[in-house]
Design a protein around this motif. Structure first.
Motif, PDB file in Angstrom:
ATOM      1  N   LEU B  71       0.838  -1.200   0.000  1.00 49.39           N
ATOM      2  CA  LEU B  71       0.000   0.000   0.000  1.00 49.39           C
ATOM      3  C   LEU B  71       0.878   1.256   0.000  1.00 49.39           C
ATOM      4  O   LEU B  71       0.683   2.164  -0.814  1.00 49.39           O
ATOM      5  N   ALA B  72       1.855   1.286   0.904  1.00 55.84           N
ATOM      6  CA  ALA B  72       2.734   2.458   0.975  1.00 55.84           C
ATOM      7  C   ALA B  72       3.483   2.635  -0.338  1.00 55.84           C
ATOM      8  O   ALA B  72       3.602   3.761  -0.860  1.00 55.84           O
ATOM      9  N   ILE B  73       3.983   1.538  -0.886  1.00 60.35           N
ATOM     10  CA  ILE B  73       4.769   1.619  -2.122  1.00 60.35           C
ATOM     11  C   ILE B  73       3.892   2.111  -3.269  1.00 60.35           C
ATOM     12  O   ILE B  73       4.307   2.982  -4.052  1.00 60.35           O
ATOM     13  N   GLU B  74       2.673   1.602  -3.347  1.00 60.11           N
ATOM     14  CA  GLU B  74       1.768   2.037  -4.413  1.00 60.11           C
ATOM     15  C   GLU B  74       1.451   3.527  -4.283  1.00 60.11           C
ATOM     16  O   GLU B  74       1.435   4.261  -5.268  1.00 60.11           O
ATOM     17  N   GLU B  75       1.196   3.963  -3.045  1.00 59.85           N
ATOM     18  CA  GLU B  75       0.920   5.398  -2.825  1.00 59.85           C
ATOM     19  C   GLU B  75       2.108   6.257  -3.248  1.00 59.85           C
ATOM     20  O   GLU B  75       1.940   7.286  -3.909  1.00 59.85           O
ATOM     21  N   ILE B  76       3.293   5.812  -2.851  1.00 64.02           N
ATOM     22  CA  ILE B  76       4.491   6.606  -3.161  1.00 64.02           C
ATOM     23  C   ILE B  76       4.724   6.647  -4.672  1.00 64.02           C
ATOM     24  O   ILE B  76       4.992   7.714  -5.241  1.00 64.02           O
ATOM     25  N   ASN B  77       4.581   5.491  -5.315  1.00 59.16           N
ATOM     26  CA  ASN B  77       4.774   5.455  -6.774  1.00 59.16           C
ATOM     27  C   ASN B  77       3.749   6.329  -7.498  1.00 59.16           C
ATOM     28  O   ASN B  77       4.078   7.026  -8.455  1.00 59.16           O
ATOM     29  N   ALA B  78       2.495   6.279  -7.031  1.00 62.09           N
ATOM     30  CA  ALA B  78       1.447   7.087  -7.671  1.00 62.09           C
ATOM     31  C   ALA B  78       1.725   8.575  -7.488  1.00 62.09           C
ATOM     32  O   ALA B  78       1.319   9.405  -8.299  1.00 62.09           O
ATOM     33  N   ASP B  79       2.462   8.878  -6.419  1.00 61.25           N
ATOM     34  CA  ASP B  79       2.759  10.266  -6.103  1.00 61.25           C
ATOM     35  C   ASP B  79       4.104  10.700  -6.692  1.00 61.25           C
ATOM     36  O   ASP B  79       4.680  11.705  -6.294  1.00 61.25           O
ATOM     37  N   GLY B  80       4.640   9.907  -7.622  1.00 58.95           N
ATOM     38  CA  GLY B  80       5.883  10.303  -8.284  1.00 58.95           C
ATOM     39  C   GLY B  80       7.129   9.603  -7.783  1.00 58.95           C
ATOM     40  O   GLY B  80       8.244   9.926  -8.212  1.00 58.95           O
ATOM     41  N   GLY B  81       6.971   8.650  -6.886  1.00 57.45           N
ATOM     42  CA  GLY B  81       8.120   7.881  -6.421  1.00 57.45           C
ATOM     43  C   GLY B  81       8.964   8.636  -5.409  1.00 57.45           C
ATOM     44  O   GLY B  81       8.519   9.617  -4.808  1.00 57.45           O
ATOM     45  N   ILE B  82      10.176   8.131  -5.201  1.00 56.27           N
ATOM     46  CA  ILE B  82      11.096   8.790  -4.283  1.00 56.27           C
ATOM     47  C   ILE B  82      12.107   9.578  -5.115  1.00 56.27           C
ATOM     48  O   ILE B  82      12.869   8.986  -5.879  1.00 56.27           O
ATOM     49  N   MET B  83      12.083  10.878  -5.003  1.00 55.76           N
ATOM     50  CA  MET B  83      12.930  11.769  -5.813  1.00 55.76           C
ATOM     51  C   MET B  83      12.803  11.436  -7.306  1.00 55.76           C
ATOM     52  O   MET B  83      13.786  11.390  -8.040  1.00 55.76           O
ATOM     53  N   GLY B  84      11.593  11.165  -7.721  1.00 50.90           N
ATOM     54  CA  GLY B  84      11.362  10.885  -9.147  1.00 50.90           C
ATOM     55  C   GLY B  84      11.672   9.462  -9.568  1.00 50.90           C
ATOM     56  O   GLY B  84      11.496   9.106 -10.724  1.00 50.90           O
ATOM     57  N   ASN B  85      12.119   8.632  -8.629  1.00 49.59           N
ATOM     58  CA  ASN B  85      12.412   7.233  -8.948  1.00 49.59           C
ATOM     59  C   ASN B  85      11.267   6.338  -8.485  1.00 49.59           C
ATOM     60  O   ASN B  85      10.885   6.388  -7.314  1.00 49.59           O
ATOM     61  N   GLN B  86      10.743   5.524  -9.401  1.00 54.50           N
ATOM     62  CA  GLN B  86       9.710   4.573  -9.017  1.00 54.50           C
ATOM     63  C   GLN B  86      10.313   3.459  -8.159  1.00 54.50           C
ATOM     64  O   GLN B  86      11.468   3.075  -8.355  1.00 54.50           O
ATOM     65  N   ARG B 309      -8.061   3.363   3.200  1.00 57.32           N
ATOM     66  CA  ARG B 309      -7.131   3.140   2.082  1.00 57.32           C
ATOM     67  C   ARG B 309      -6.726   1.665   1.993  1.00 57.32           C
ATOM     68  O   ARG B 309      -6.599   1.097   0.908  1.00 57.32           O
ATOM     69  N   TYR B 310      -6.529   1.065   3.176  1.00 60.06           N
ATOM     70  CA  TYR B 310      -6.119  -0.343   3.200  1.00 60.06           C
ATOM     71  C   TYR B 310      -7.221  -1.236   2.622  1.00 60.06           C
ATOM     72  O   TYR B 310      -6.968  -2.074   1.761  1.00 60.06           O
ATOM     73  N   TYR B 311      -8.454  -1.013   3.068  1.00 56.92           N
ATOM     74  CA  TYR B 311      -9.538  -1.889   2.590  1.00 56.92           C
ATOM     75  C   TYR B 311      -9.984  -1.533   1.172  1.00 56.92           C
ATOM     76  O   TYR B 311     -10.589  -2.356   0.495  1.00 56.92           O
ATOM     77  N   PHE B 329       4.398   3.004   7.969  1.00 54.24           N
ATOM     78  CA  PHE B 329       5.056   4.279   8.268  1.00 54.24           C
ATOM     79  C   PHE B 329       6.562   4.207   8.026  1.00 54.24           C
ATOM     80  O   PHE B 329       7.182   5.193   7.647  1.00 54.24           O
ATOM     81  N   SER B 330       7.156   2.997   8.209  1.00 51.25           N
ATOM     82  CA  SER B 330       8.610   2.932   8.027  1.00 51.25           C
ATOM     83  C   SER B 330       8.992   3.092   6.560  1.00 51.25           C
ATOM     84  O   SER B 330      10.091   3.565   6.249  1.00 51.25           O
ATOM     85  N   THR B 331       8.083   2.732   5.649  1.00 51.70           N
ATOM     86  CA  THR B 331       8.356   2.967   4.230  1.00 51.70           C
ATOM     87  C   THR B 331       8.438   4.483   3.972  1.00 51.70           C
ATOM     88  O   THR B 331       9.327   4.966   3.255  1.00 51.70           O
ATOM     89  N   TYR B 332       7.534   5.219   4.596  1.00 56.39           N
ATOM     90  CA  TYR B 332       7.584   6.684   4.475  1.00 56.39           C
ATOM     91  C   TYR B 332       8.786   7.281   5.207  1.00 56.39           C
ATOM     92  O   TYR B 332       9.335   8.298   4.799  1.00 56.39           O
ATOM     93  N   MET B 333       9.181   6.633   6.298  1.00 56.97           N
ATOM     94  CA  MET B 333      10.364   7.079   7.027  1.00 56.97           C
ATOM     95  C   MET B 333      11.594   6.987   6.114  1.00 56.97           C
ATOM     96  O   MET B 333      12.422   7.886   6.053  1.00 56.97           O
ATOM     97  N   TYR B 334      11.664   5.866   5.385  1.00 56.67           N
ATOM     98  CA  TYR B 334      12.772   5.675   4.445  1.00 56.67           C
ATOM     99  C   TYR B 334      12.741   6.743   3.354  1.00 56.67           C
ATOM    100  O   TYR B 334      13.753   7.352   3.026  1.00 56.67           O
ATOM    101  N   LYS B 335      11.536   6.992   2.803  1.00 56.08           N
ATOM    102  CA  LYS B 335      11.389   7.994   1.743  1.00 56.08           C
ATOM    103  C   LYS B 335      11.887   9.364   2.225  1.00 56.08           C
ATOM    104  O   LYS B 335      12.663  10.049   1.547  1.00 56.08           O
ATOM    105  N   LYS B 336      11.466   9.704   3.429  1.00 60.12           N
ATOM    106  CA  LYS B 336      11.841  11.009   3.966  1.00 60.12           C
ATOM    107  C   LYS B 336      13.361  11.103   4.150  1.00 60.12           C
ATOM    108  O   LYS B 336      13.966  12.150   3.865  1.00 60.12           O
ATOM    109  N   ALA B 337      13.951  10.004   4.602  1.00 63.23           N
ATOM    110  CA  ALA B 337      15.408  10.008   4.826  1.00 63.23           C
ATOM    111  C   ALA B 337      16.156  10.131   3.507  1.00 63.23           C
ATOM    112  O   ALA B 337      17.162  10.852   3.417  1.00 63.23           O
TER     113      ALA B 337
END
Lengths: 295, 437
Positions: B71-86, B309-311, B329-337
């Protein structure tokens, strides 16, 4: 401090679980000489059928349990036709086949139903005494175990099937020469053993977690009871369930669960060391000796 | 003859394997050259390994973790990934098998060359793969609640520790019901260490452990345990039972009429026993958790919140459990770092994580409005918002208390500081507390 009533309840629990789990295995091993390593999974199938009847079909609990007995009996008959029949007289082959079957059954159930089943409620209420309380169902379970032993005794001593079955154990060739269709005896016996495993699963479903891997625990317990019990199916299962249940209850009550399980196995080792053919083998020898001295 | 053939075949096979191995190296090297090493460019991919059990013993509790990561990965990818990287996800099923975990961990690091790894449910799994993680200096998130005490330069143990979980529920029950505690715990390292923490916390909260029982994982008959509890007559029980067999305890205590309140760090939040067992098996059970589906934070319960969002993504999922939120949340923690570091290079990302990342409720739904949870750079653990959740006779679960509880053992007692000293140690309460001995 050991409370007498707690000890009694503990004993009833140990006795009933051991006897119910073992009696089906004892029949199949005692009469057919087949070591059914999938016995635990037959118990598991019985428990699943109970849950299925209760939750998926919406049957009352007793009807679900009856369904479970029917399902495992039919299942046992099919297994006997397809697999067991081909391994008669070949002990090790039958062990490998049933071991394979046990793996297929537990993993197949995992694929089919997932890891967790909804729970079946525990019937009856509780009884309280002093600071303690117990589920009445545990007493019912012990009564059921005794009833099963009585029923099996009646089956093998008072019915025509029982006579044929005992003739088949004693001397298969002669029995066949006298017109006993031993194949049918084997097939019926396997179905009865399976039905009793199914009954054990059905009766245990309300108090344990029903999972695809639950069979393993009961397989070990059943084997211990059968080995300690020796050749006589009913007397052996009853005596050894009584003995091991008592040992388990006393040790668990005083020293805790882990010690109880350890001592149970230690007792088994000791019994096998000194009475190679189990408790009833020993009693038979004593009886023979007394008879000889008498004459 | 046979011997010669087999030797020749062995040499041929070995040679082929070597060539394949070299080829594998160079192609993996190129792949990482195009993505993770070249961090400035966007439009590439970042490789994430997620090893969570979808079959075997832990599938019930591991599957929600895997789903929440996705779920976190899909959200991040839909939002443009991490620094533009999927995000490219590698997620084979380790099947609750530690030897398979070791093999897959090596594969993730050496062949897939992942930039970051999530792996493992049980503590025994974490300890099985930690040597591999440390040998390769792989950035690693361990997201299950656990006994605590891992001070390891490569490991970010972001789930709540026993001290945090028990520290939320035990003081509450002490206040509500009284000082006498009876502990029942699974008989392996998690249960033993948790029981030690109960003793430490009992001492700190002016309570007393009147009985303690360790129960092997294959036990499913509890009448003697129930008798022992009734005999000791405690004000409340602390239960750290684990696994399918132990679930039967709650059924049996209800049918035996045992009515004492029970505090737990393991029941309900992980394996949703309150949904799986018939009422009233879980009546009067209090779970100390950072998250379970029922926590009443706005970010969790609102329309379009975490639960929704999960369901939406998994309409048939049976439950959203404690560790799923930690994976999320740790997936987002990684993204932020990564965004703070400006690179996927692991040492730099680790440094960014150690600078102390905090997340608000939107990404860490356990936090109420206006609050945050923080990653503590020195210990690689998280200061969680902890909830005490109570189940009633109909198995409705409500919050009875909540507060933020920092990781204390490593930071205050041990003095673990991974920003200044690299370590690979797990500390236990017995080394530091007289009560735990």
């Amino acid at each position: 401090m050991v409370n007498g009533l707690n000890l009694a309840f503990q004993y009833l629990q140990g006795f009933s679980v051991l006897v119910l789990a073992a009696v089906g295995l004892a029949i199949i091993f005692g009469i057919m000489g087949v070591i059914n390593l999938a016995h635990g999974e037959f118990i598991m199938v019985g428990a699943y059928a109970t849950v299925f009847g209760y939750h998926d079909l919406g049957l009352p609990l007793v009807a679900s349990m009856a369904l479970a007995v029917g399902v495992t009996a039919a299942f046992g008959m099919v297994v006997e036709r397809l697999l067991i029949k081909r391994t008669y007289g070949r002990l090790f082959d039958s062990m490998v086949v049933t071991l394979g079957l046990s793996l297929v059954l537990s993993q197949g159930m995992l694929v089919l139903r997932g890891t967790s089943e909804p729970s079946v409620p525990t019937p009856f209420g509780t009884i309280s005494y002093g600071a303690f309380s117990q589920s009445v169902y545990r007493v019912a379970l012990a009564l059921a175990a005794v009833a099963v032993l009585v029923g099996v005794y009646w089956l093998f001593t008072r019915t025509e099937y029982g006579i044929r079955a005992r003739a088949t154990i004693q001397d298969e060739g002669t029995a066949r020469a006298l017109g006993v269709r031993t194949e049918r005896v084997y097939s019926t016996t396997f179905a009865i053993g399976s039905a009793l495993a199914g009954l054990a699963g059905a009766l245990l479903a309300p108090i344990v977690s029903v999972t695809p891997t639950m069979g393993g625990t009961y397989l070990v317990k059943s084997f211990v009871v059968v080995v300690v019990g020796g050749p006589s199916v009913v007397l052996g299962t009853g005596l050894s369930g009584g003995l091991l249940g008592a040992v388990d209850a006393v040790v668990t009550n005083v020293y805790g669960q882990t010690a109880g399980s350890i001592v149970l196995l230690v007792v088994t080792v000791v019994v096998i060391r000194f009475f190679q053919d189990g408790v009833t083998g020993f009693t038979d020898r004593v009886r023979d000796r007394l008879a000889r001295e008498g004459t | 003859m046979n011997d010669r053939i087999s030797r020749r075949r062995f040499v041929t096979a070995g040679g082929a394997a070597m060539v394949a191995g070299l080829a594998g190296c160079s192609s993996d090297g190129e792949a990482s050259g195009g993505t993770s090493t070249d961090s400035a460019s966007s439009g590439g991919t970042v490789k994430i390994g997620v090893l969570e059990d979808r079959s075997g013993t832990f599938s019930l509790v591991g599957t929600p973790k895997w789903k929440a990561s996705k779920l976190a990965i899909e959200e991040i990818n839909a939002d443009g990934g991490i620094m533009g990287n999927q995000i490219e996800l590698f997620d084979p099923d380790p099947q609750s098998d530690n030897s398979r975990y070791k093999q897959l961990t090596r594969k993730m690091i050496q062949q897939r060359d992942v930039d970051v790894l999530w792996a493992g449910y049980a503590s025994s799994t974490r300890e099985a793969i930690r040597p591999i993680i440390d040998r390769q200096d792989q950035l690693y998130f361990y997201t299950t609640q656990y006994e605590g005490g891992v001070c390891d330069k490569n490991v970010f143990a972001v789930g709540p520790t026993a001290r945090q979980q028990l520290g939320s529920v035990l003081p509450y029950l002490r206040e509500e019901y009284g000082p006498k505690i009876y502990t029942i715990a699974a008989d392996y390292n998690f249960g033993q260490l948790s029981a030690d923490w109960v003793k430490v916390l009992a001492d700190e909260n002016d309570a007393e452990v009147v009985g303690e029982e360790f129960i092997s994982l294959d036990t499913s008959q509890f009448s003697s345990t129930i008798n022992n509890i009734q005999e000791a007559d405690p004000d409340f029980v602390m239960s750290m039972l684990v696994g399918k067999n132990h679930t039967a305890f709650y059924k049996q205590k209800a049918s035996a009429g045992l009515e004492v309140p029970i505090g737990t760090s393991t029941a309900m939040a992980q394996g949703y026993e309150h949904r799986r067992l018939d009422p009233p098996a879980m009546e009067n059970i209090y779970a100390g958790v950072n998250y379970m589906e029922e926590i009443p934070s706005t970010a969790n319960t609102k329309d379009g919140g975490f639960v929704d969002r999960y369901y939406d993504m998994y309409p048939d999922a049976p439950y959203l459990n404690e560790e799923a939120e930690t994976n999320y949340f740790s997936t987002y923690m990684y993204k932020k770092a990564v965004e703070q570091a400006g690179t996927f290079e692991q040492p730099e990302v680790r440094e960014a994580l150690e600078s102390g990342i905090s997340l608000g409720p939107e990404r860490a739904p356990e936090a109420p409005e206006g609050e945050t949870i923080e990653l503590d750079g020195a210990t690689h653990h998280v200061d969680h918002h902890m909830w005490v959740m109570k189940a009633d006779a109909e198995h409705n679960v409500t919050s009875v208390a909540d507060r933020k509880i920092p990781e204390q053992f490593l930071s205050e007692t041990v003095g673990c500081d991974l920003t200044s000293e690299d370590e690979e140690t797990q500390y236990t309460p017995r080394d530091y507390f007289e009560e735990a001995k």
